[in-house]
Design a protein around this motif. Structure first.
Motif, PDB file in Angstrom:
ATOM      1  N   UNK A   8       6.090   9.933   0.397  1.00 59.31           N
ATOM      2  CA  UNK A   8       5.163   8.784  -0.264  1.00 59.31           C
ATOM      3  C   UNK A   8       6.006   7.561   0.565  1.00 59.31           C
ATOM      4  N   UNK A  33      -3.916   9.137 -23.018  1.00 59.85           N
ATOM      5  CA  UNK A  33      -3.345   8.044 -22.930  1.00 59.85           C
ATOM      6  C   UNK A  33      -4.395   7.071 -23.773  1.00 59.85           C
ATOM      7  N   UNK A  80       2.272  12.813 -18.960  1.00 57.51           N
ATOM      8  CA  UNK A  80       1.636  13.641 -18.206  1.00 57.51           C
ATOM      9  C   UNK A  80       1.206  12.935 -16.838  1.00 57.51           C
ATOM     10  N   UNK A  81       0.907  11.613 -17.030  1.00 52.33           N
ATOM     11  CA  UNK A  81       0.658  10.732 -16.013  1.00 52.33           C
ATOM     12  C   UNK A  81       1.839  10.794 -15.016  1.00 52.33           C
ATOM     13  N   UNK A 113       1.416   9.044 -21.122  1.00 44.51           N
ATOM     14  CA  UNK A 113       2.292   8.544 -20.065  1.00 44.51           C
ATOM     15  C   UNK A 113       3.254   9.731 -19.402  1.00 44.51           C
ATOM     16  N   UNK A 148      -5.148  13.477 -18.756  1.00 48.24           N
ATOM     17  CA  UNK A 148      -4.069  12.358 -19.139  1.00 48.24           C
ATOM     18  C   UNK A 148      -4.764  11.218 -19.496  1.00 48.24           C
ATOM     19  N   UNK A 168       0.905  -1.263  -0.108  1.00 42.52           N
ATOM     20  CA  UNK A 168      -0.013   0.086  -0.108  1.00 42.52           C
ATOM     21  C   UNK A 168       0.884   1.156   0.030  1.00 42.52           C
ATOM     22  N   UNK A 169       0.288   2.373  -0.453  1.00 43.80           N
ATOM     23  CA  UNK A 169       1.122   3.523  -0.655  1.00 43.80           C
ATOM     24  C   UNK A 169       0.370   4.488   0.255  1.00 43.80           C
ATOM     25  N   UNK A 170       1.140   4.971   1.228  1.00 49.30           N
ATOM     26  CA  UNK A 170       0.848   6.108   2.264  1.00 49.30           C
ATOM     27  C   UNK A 170       1.374   7.543   1.793  1.00 49.30           C
ATOM     28  N   UNK A 171       0.445   8.475   2.041  1.00 46.15           N
ATOM     29  CA  UNK A 171       1.108   9.917   1.856  1.00 46.15           C
ATOM     30  C   UNK A 171       1.210  10.369   3.134  1.00 46.15           C
ATOM     31  N   UNK A 176       3.649  15.030  -6.750  1.00 37.35           N
ATOM     32  CA  UNK A 176       2.985  14.719  -5.444  1.00 37.35           C
ATOM     33  C   UNK A 176       4.066  14.593  -4.302  1.00 37.35           C
ATOM     34  N   UNK A 203      -3.500   7.060  -9.435  1.00 41.93           N
ATOM     35  CA  UNK A 203      -2.974   8.613  -9.279  1.00 41.93           C
ATOM     36  C   UNK A 203      -3.820   9.460  -8.438  1.00 41.93           C
ATOM     37  N   UNK A 219      -1.851   8.815  -5.117  1.00 40.33           N
ATOM     38  CA  UNK A 219      -0.886   9.931  -5.334  1.00 40.33           C
ATOM     39  C   UNK A 219      -1.723  11.253  -4.922  1.00 40.33           C
ATOM     40  N   UNK A 257      -6.896  12.556   1.498  1.00 37.60           N
ATOM     41  CA  UNK A 257      -5.642  11.920   1.904  1.00 37.60           C
ATOM     42  C   UNK A 257      -5.883  11.547   3.554  1.00 37.60           C
ATOM     43  N   UNK A 303       2.188  14.252 -13.216  1.00 34.16           N
ATOM     44  CA  UNK A 303       1.233  14.371 -11.980  1.00 34.16           C
ATOM     45  C   UNK A 303       1.540  13.576 -10.941  1.00 34.16           C
ATOM     46  N   UNK A 304       1.892  12.396 -11.120  1.00 33.94           N
ATOM     47  CA  UNK A 304       2.167  11.314  -9.931  1.00 33.94           C
ATOM     48  C   UNK A 304       3.690  12.320  -9.182  1.00 33.94           C
ATOM     49  N   UNK A 309      -3.304  13.130  -6.797  1.00 37.69           N
ATOM     50  CA  UNK A 309      -2.848  13.981  -7.848  1.00 37.69           C
ATOM     51  C   UNK A 309      -4.434  14.888  -8.268  1.00 37.69           C
ATOM     52  N   UNK A 311       1.657  21.654 -17.756  1.00 38.56           N
ATOM     53  CA  UNK A 311       1.776  20.929 -16.219  1.00 38.56           C
ATOM     54  C   UNK A 311       3.400  20.535 -16.411  1.00 38.56           C
ATOM     55  N   UNK A 337       4.105  15.863  -0.561  1.00 38.18           N
ATOM     56  CA  UNK A 337       4.092  14.564   0.250  1.00 38.18           C
ATOM     57  C   UNK A 337       5.215  13.858   0.282  1.00 38.18           C
TER      58      UNK A 337
END
Lengths: 363, 306
Positions: A348, B98, A334-335, A332, B94, A2-5, A342, B80, B84, B303, A338-339, B86, A289, A346
């Motif tokens: 990560x 894509x 732009x994706x 990809x 995006x 899992x990913x926590x911010x 973060x 995302x 994340x 969050x 944006x990621x 976003x 962006x 934050x």
């Protein structure tokens, strides 16, 4: 997994600079994987895509030619996005600018005069501005979502262009091909060098980036733009007009997109065609962006995205890579931009299955 | 089959993808997430669906392929915006870019191929549905699935416990989190559902509506579906009205072209887009009507703190 911010106390200065770089590196990596799935040697394909165009003078000029509209549109969109107005219809404003400027060029066709080109530029900017006025008015007056209205109007603009090129503006001596007359020399963008296509539009792009940078960083209006986006309530207390900002940001970006449109038509294209843009108005969103909504950053981002167009054309010819690979690259990118953004706000934390942290982001 | 029935059936087939995609997006937005990538998920659904239908020589596999394709693409969006945190607007854009690119790569080998079958192939199970009239018999099963989905979504949101949780998550994620609900998980499921719906809608376009693959064949229908959700003020049954209204406008355009009316074809082709703008302006002008059902935290980042 899992990913926590975890919120940082304040934005990481390191990450502000590093995150676009990380995004680009990951995009190249994923792009390499994509190429190997397509049965290509990944490193060779990436070389053809991103390095080869930089190795010859003609293609370096082409890079500037392609970056010109991207930068012009991108700086305008930066102001929009900073103020939280989502103009997604720059492609339509680009087209309308191209149409309005071409109308001037064709009206005075065959005449000579230093005033024709400036008049075309003004008409182009006005065309884009008026097309952006519609979503701005609908948002300010009726509260209609500008994302949807500006995008819908793009489809309409493309239809108008198609109609004009096949109808009223078609070259009568053109054997019924859907194209206008070739613009006369007085209505064509002056080239900056011999033996290339780099034109005056590139100068407009740099000037507008600098002008918008000054606007954003040195004027009250620029402050108003940023406050409106980041803290709308504070902007209201400060007495900034919400509707005024809707008009300001959308009309400014519309005018710049229109200027980009006529620069393109009067520059590399030289006449009005049914298709005058490979999607510059949409790619410019990525440019804005990637450039961190910073006009100077947009110049570099515009050059990089221009590289994906030229690399894409090269790869199509040399490696038979389908043209859509360019679109995939841009999406990809732009994706990941944006990621990676973060990481600025934050930390990560990636937690393993056992619930124990296994990796921690840059602090 | 008389002319009216024939025209009505074409309206049904133009409306069905809009209805299905908009229903998916409605659920996503009710969970508080704004996914602007409907167009991208729809075109991926069209490409994957068409590819699967040809490869497995089965329409059912085509629809499943479309749903899976749309859901996979929406998963990237979910990672995302949820993990994340976003900006949802930018991430949705995006996703559309894509989707348009990837669908071109997937669909390329299938360009120029047409699907031989007609809706008649489904008669095996349309025949079991009691025949009320030629319209009912003439509609393809996906149109029925659209209606079933509409009823299912309406029931889910208004009458089920899970639907209540979903709405709570969309209105006040902080409260829902405090009560012990996993906000991000609920939103993930909603996003995947929306992706599958958009994918199914796209597969319908390429398998039944056209029926062939062409680049950018969705032509803004994903965006129209987004506008429909606003039009419906987040009420499922109003989506039906909206979808059929737009389906009718689309079909009207074709018939006007066929009838040699002296209006430029490009003007008629602009009608669905102009209608969308008009409808958005009219609906948004009366703020109060829409406001009551708008998910309170639509588009805001959440969050969870631990």
């Amino acid at each position: 997994m899992r990913i926590d911010l975890e919120a940082r106390g304040r934005p990481s200065v390191l990450m502000i600079w590093l995150s676009p770089v990380i995004a680009i590196v990951i995009t190249l990596f994923v792009g390499g994987i994509m190429f190997s799935f397509m049965g290509l040697e990944p490193l060779n394909a990436l070389y053809v895509y991103f390095v080869q165009p930089l190795t010859n003078a003609y293609q370096l000029q082409e890079l500037v030619v392609k970056a010109t509209p991207l930068i012009l549109i991108g700086v305008g969109l930066s102001v929009c996005f900073l103020s939280n107005n989502w103009n997604i219809g720059a492609e339509g404003q680009f087209v309308m600018g191209g149409i309005a400027g071409s109308w001037v060029a064709l009206t005075f066709h065959g005449m000579e005069g230093f005033w024709i080109l400036p008049l075309m530029m003004i008409a182009g900017a006005l065309g884009g501005l008026l097309w952006a006025l519609l979503p701005a008015f609908f948002k300010a007056r009726f509260n209609a979502n500008e994302i949807l209205t500006s995008l819908m109007l793009t489809y309409v603009a493309l239809q108008i262009l198609d109609y004009l090129v096949r109808g009223p503006l078609r070259d009568p001596d053109g054997f019924n091909f859907p194209e206008s007359k070739l613009f006369s020399p007085s209505a064509t963008m002056p080239l900056l060098t011999d033996g290339g296509r780099m034109h005056l539009g590139a100068v407009f792009a740099v000037i507008s980036a600098i002008a918008i940078a000054i606007l954003l960083w040195r004027t009250i209006k620029g402050f108003e733009v940023k406050v409106s986006g980041e803290a709308p309530r504070a902007a209201r207390f400060a007495g900034f007009s919400e509707k005024g900002m809707v008009y300001f940001s959308l009309l400014l970006s519309g005018a710049l997109a229109g200027l980009a449109g006529i620069s393109e038509v009067a520059g590399p294209i030289g006449q009005l065609l049914p298709v005058i843009s490979p999607g510059y108005g949409f790619t410019a969103i990525i440019v804005a962006f990637l450039g961190r909504l910073n006009p100077i950053g947009v110049i570099f981002a515009g050059l990089l995205l221009a590289l994906t167009y030229i690399g894409g054309e090269n790869a199509q010819i040399l490696l038979q890579v389908p043209g859509d690979a360019t679109g995939v690259f841009q999406g990809i990118l732009l994706f990941f931009i944006l990621a990676c953004d973060t990481l600025i706000k934050y930390r990560v934390k990636i937690t393993g299955f056992g619930g124990k942290p296994v990796a921690e982001g840059e602090s | 089959m008389d002319t009216f029935t024939a025209i009505f059936l074409t309206v049904v087939s133009a409306s069905t993808p809009l209805l299905i995609a908009a229903l998916g997006e409605l659920v996503v937005e009710k969970s508080g997430v704004l996914n602007l990538g409907v167009e991208g998920m729809m075109i991926i659904g069209a490409a994957c669906g068409f590819a699967a239908a040809i490869t497995f020589d089965s329409l059912i596999m085509g629809f499943i392929g479309g749903m899976v394709g749309g859901a996979i693409l929406s998963y990237f969006f979910a990672v995302l915006v949820l993990n994340f945190a976003t900006n949802q607007v930018a991430t949705g854009l995006a996703l559309t870019m894509l989707g348009l690119g990837v669908s071109g790569l997937i669909g390329e080998p299938f360009a120029g191929v047409t699907i031989q079958s007609s809706p008649m192939e489904f008669l095996s199970f349309v025949g079991e549905i009691p025949v009320i009239g030629p319209i009912l018999l003439g509609m393809d099963p996906i149109a029925y699935i659209g209606f079933a989905l509409l009823i299912g979504v309406a029931w889910f949101l208004n009458s089920s416990r899970a639907g209540l949780i979903l709405r709570a998550v969309g209105d006040s994620p902080t409260s829902a989190h405090t009560l012990g609900y996993d906000v991000l998980r609920v939103r993930l499921y909603a996003i995947l559902f929306g992706g599958a719906c958009a994918g199914l809608a796209g597969a319908y376009l390429s398998i039944i509506y056209t029926p062939f693959w062409a680049r950018e064949m969705t032509a803004g229908r994903g965006w129209i579906a987004l506008a429909l959700v606003v039009f419906a003020s987040w009420l499922p049954f109003r989506l039906l009205v909206g979808a059929y209204l737009f389906g009718a406008v689309t079909i009207l355009q074709f018939h006007a072209q066929g009838a040699q009316i002296a209006i430029p074809q490009q003007f008629m082709a602009s009608m669905p887009y102009l209608a969308t703008v008009a409808v958005l302006v009219i609906i948004s002008a009366s703020r109060n009507r829409a406001k009551a059902n708008t998910p309170a935290s639509l588009g805001r980042v959440f969050v969870p703190d631990r």
